[in-house]
Design a protein around this motif. Structure first.
Motif, short mmCIF file in Angstrom:
data_model
loop_
_atom_site.label_atom_id
_atom_site.label_comp_id
_atom_site.label_asym_id
_atom_site.label_seq_id
_atom_site.Cartn_x
_atom_site.Cartn_y
_atom_site.Cartn_z
N ASN A 1 -6.30 -4.85 1.21
CA ASN A 1 -6.16 -6.16 1.67
C ASN A 1 -5.48 -5.88 3.09
O ASN A 1 -5.62 -6.15 3.95
N ARG A 2 -4.33 -5.02 2.98
CA ARG A 2 -3.89 -4.68 4.25
C ARG A 2 -4.87 -3.66 5.43
O ARG A 2 -4.65 -3.57 6.33
N GLU A 3 -5.68 -3.19 4.59
CA GLU A 3 -6.53 -2.31 5.46
C GLU A 3 -7.26 -3.03 6.47
O GLU A 3 -7.53 -2.80 7.06
N LEU A 4 -7.79 -4.19 5.01
CA LEU A 4 -8.76 -5.39 6.58
C LEU A 4 -8.55 -5.87 6.87
O LEU A 4 -9.05 -6.30 8.36
N TYR A 5 -6.56 -6.34 6.78
CA TYR A 5 -6.30 -6.74 8.09
C TYR A 5 -5.36 -7.38 8.82
O TYR A 5 -4.39 -6.88 10.02
N TYR B 1 -5.48 -11.54 -9.16
CA TYR B 1 -5.90 -12.12 -8.40
C TYR B 1 -6.33 -10.42 -7.43
O TYR B 1 -5.93 -9.79 -7.39
N THR B 2 -8.00 -10.64 -7.05
CA THR B 2 -7.80 -10.04 -6.22
C THR B 2 -8.23 -9.89 -4.43
O THR B 2 -7.21 -11.20 -4.10
N HIS B 3 -7.93 -9.44 -3.87
CA HIS B 3 -7.26 -9.41 -2.33
C HIS B 3 -8.31 -10.54 -1.80
O HIS B 3 -8.16 -11.52 -0.77
N HIS B 4 -9.66 -10.85 -2.38
CA HIS B 4 -10.26 -11.62 -2.07
C HIS B 4 -10.24 -13.28 -2.21
O HIS B 4 -10.21 -14.08 -1.86
#
Length: 399
Positions: A263-267, A330-333
């Motif tokens: 999640n961090r890498e994505l956002y 949860y998953t980040h998605h």
């Protein structure tokens, strides 16, 4: 030798069944189990290796079993305390005969005494005014159910337990987390499940490797037994144990391993880009430090680690605000998807009712949509946390 130590805690004890489920999946085994009160009851099921029977017991334990026709269904603690008080005044405590029958039917004496796992419990003998720490070899097989109930006789809520003319009460009056009993039985490595319930707790008598598992979320009131509460407690126990052993991540909410990093890498780049439009970077770093409640600096940890901690705090604050299920894994998605659904619902309701949303982060999110950065800077000084939450929402929904 490895020991599992289970504290007392009334209805909170269902949490320990969730812990047990996780430990089974992790293939963590024990040589010793010690317990107090409900921990002693759960411990007996663990020793005889009857997970399904333990689940069945917890499904059947409710206020109807404890109070019969006087039972109520309520999550109001005051109403529950009134019910117990009524029975103490009228009968000297709750009559637990039906509960005793349930426990007795669930015990398998052959399995229990033949198990390679040693066992110990605590209770307090009111007649002799002596604490009692009993090992498996000390308990006659015809009295096992009696001593289990003696350990769990949470006086004055429950009646005192009579064994051969002597009155016993809850082991929590002596030691609600019997680590020292496990040490006396030879444990040099301990997993201690502490329900943070009322009762005395003694410090370990010698240096021992101890892994503590404690609830991160609020469990049911220790005197209130109801099915939905039992189910939630079990899920919390499972999730917290998986976090302790590095299989899950998060604090009050639970994420599969590596999902927070993904999640961090994505956002992260988008989040910082939007953040810097609202505040200068130096102020952003200061906000990071205040938010994660440490004196951390860039020299102490990498920027990515700081941002990771920041995002988790923001994500969990949003999850609480939007009332996401805190028992779910949860998953980040999936986590971001649930937030998006909740946000859309609030915005839709706002339009349909023509009423302003009562959530500050949603109002700030709308300012971000309008790119009204001057107003956002003013609001950021007054509502720093809500501003960070609004930026996160904007990042996953718009940017």
């Amino acid at each position: 030798m490895k020991a599992l130590v289970l504290s007392g805690g009334g209805s909170k004890g269902s949490y320990q069944i969730g812990v047990w489920k996780a430990l089974k999946e992790l293939n963590i085994k024990f040589d010793i189990v010690t317990g107090t009160s409900v921990g002693a009851l759960n411990g007996a099921m663990i020793v005889q290796n009857d997970y399904r029977k333990a689940i069945n017991i917890w499904k059947k334990i409710n206020l109807k079993v404890l109070f019969g026709e006087d039972a109520i269904e309520s999550t109001n603690n005051f109403e529950i305390y009134k019910l117990y008080s009524k029975h103490f005044i009228k009968y000297g405590g709750m009559d637990v005969r039906d509960l005793e029958k349930l426990i007795k039917r669930s015990l398998n004496l052959r399995k229990f005494y033949k198990s390679k796992i040693n066992y110990g419990l605590t209770t307090y003998n009111l007649t002799t005014k002596q604490a009692m720490e009993l090992k498996k070899c000390d308990i006659d097989k015809n009295q096992l159910d009696d001593y289990l109930m003696a350990s769990a006789s949470c006086f004055p809520a429950f009646k005192k337990k009579d064994i051969e003319g002597e009155k016993h009460i809850d082991g929590g009056y002596h030691d609600n987390l019997p680590i020292n009993l496990a040490i006396d039985m030879g444990a040099d490595e301990i997993i201690a499940v502490d329900l943070s319930a009322p009762g005395l707790k003694k410090s370990p008598k010698k240096k021992t490797k101890i892994t503590y598992i404690k609830p991160k979320n609020k469990l049911t009131n220790f005197l209130n037994f109801y099915e939905k509460g039992t189910e939630k407690n079990m899920k919390y126990g499972y999730n917290d144990t998986m976090k302790v052993f590095g299989k899950f991540e998060g604090n009050k909410y639970t994420f599969r391993k590596t999902q927070l990093e993904k999640n961090r890498e994505l956002y992260q780049d988008t989040y910082l880009h939007v953040f810097n439009k609202v505040l200068k970077y130096k102020k952003a770093i200061k906000a990071f430090e205040e938010l994660i409640n440490t004196n951390i600096s860039i020299e102490d940890e990498t920027k990515n680690e700081i941002i990771g901690k920041l995002l988790l705090r923001v994500m969990e604050s949003l999850a609480k605000s939007f009332k996401l299920d805190d028992t779910r894994v949860y998953t980040h998605h999936s986590f971001n998807k649930y937030l998006q659904i909740k946000l859309k619902k609030y915005l839709k309701d706002e339009i349909e009712t023509n009423k302003t949303c009562d959530k500050k982060e949603v109002e700030l999110y709308k300012l971000l949509q309008l790119q009204d950065y001057n107003e956002l800077r003013k609001q950021a000084l007054l509502n720093p946390i809500d501003t960070l939450k609004a930026i996160y929402l904007y990042t996953i929904c718009e940017a």
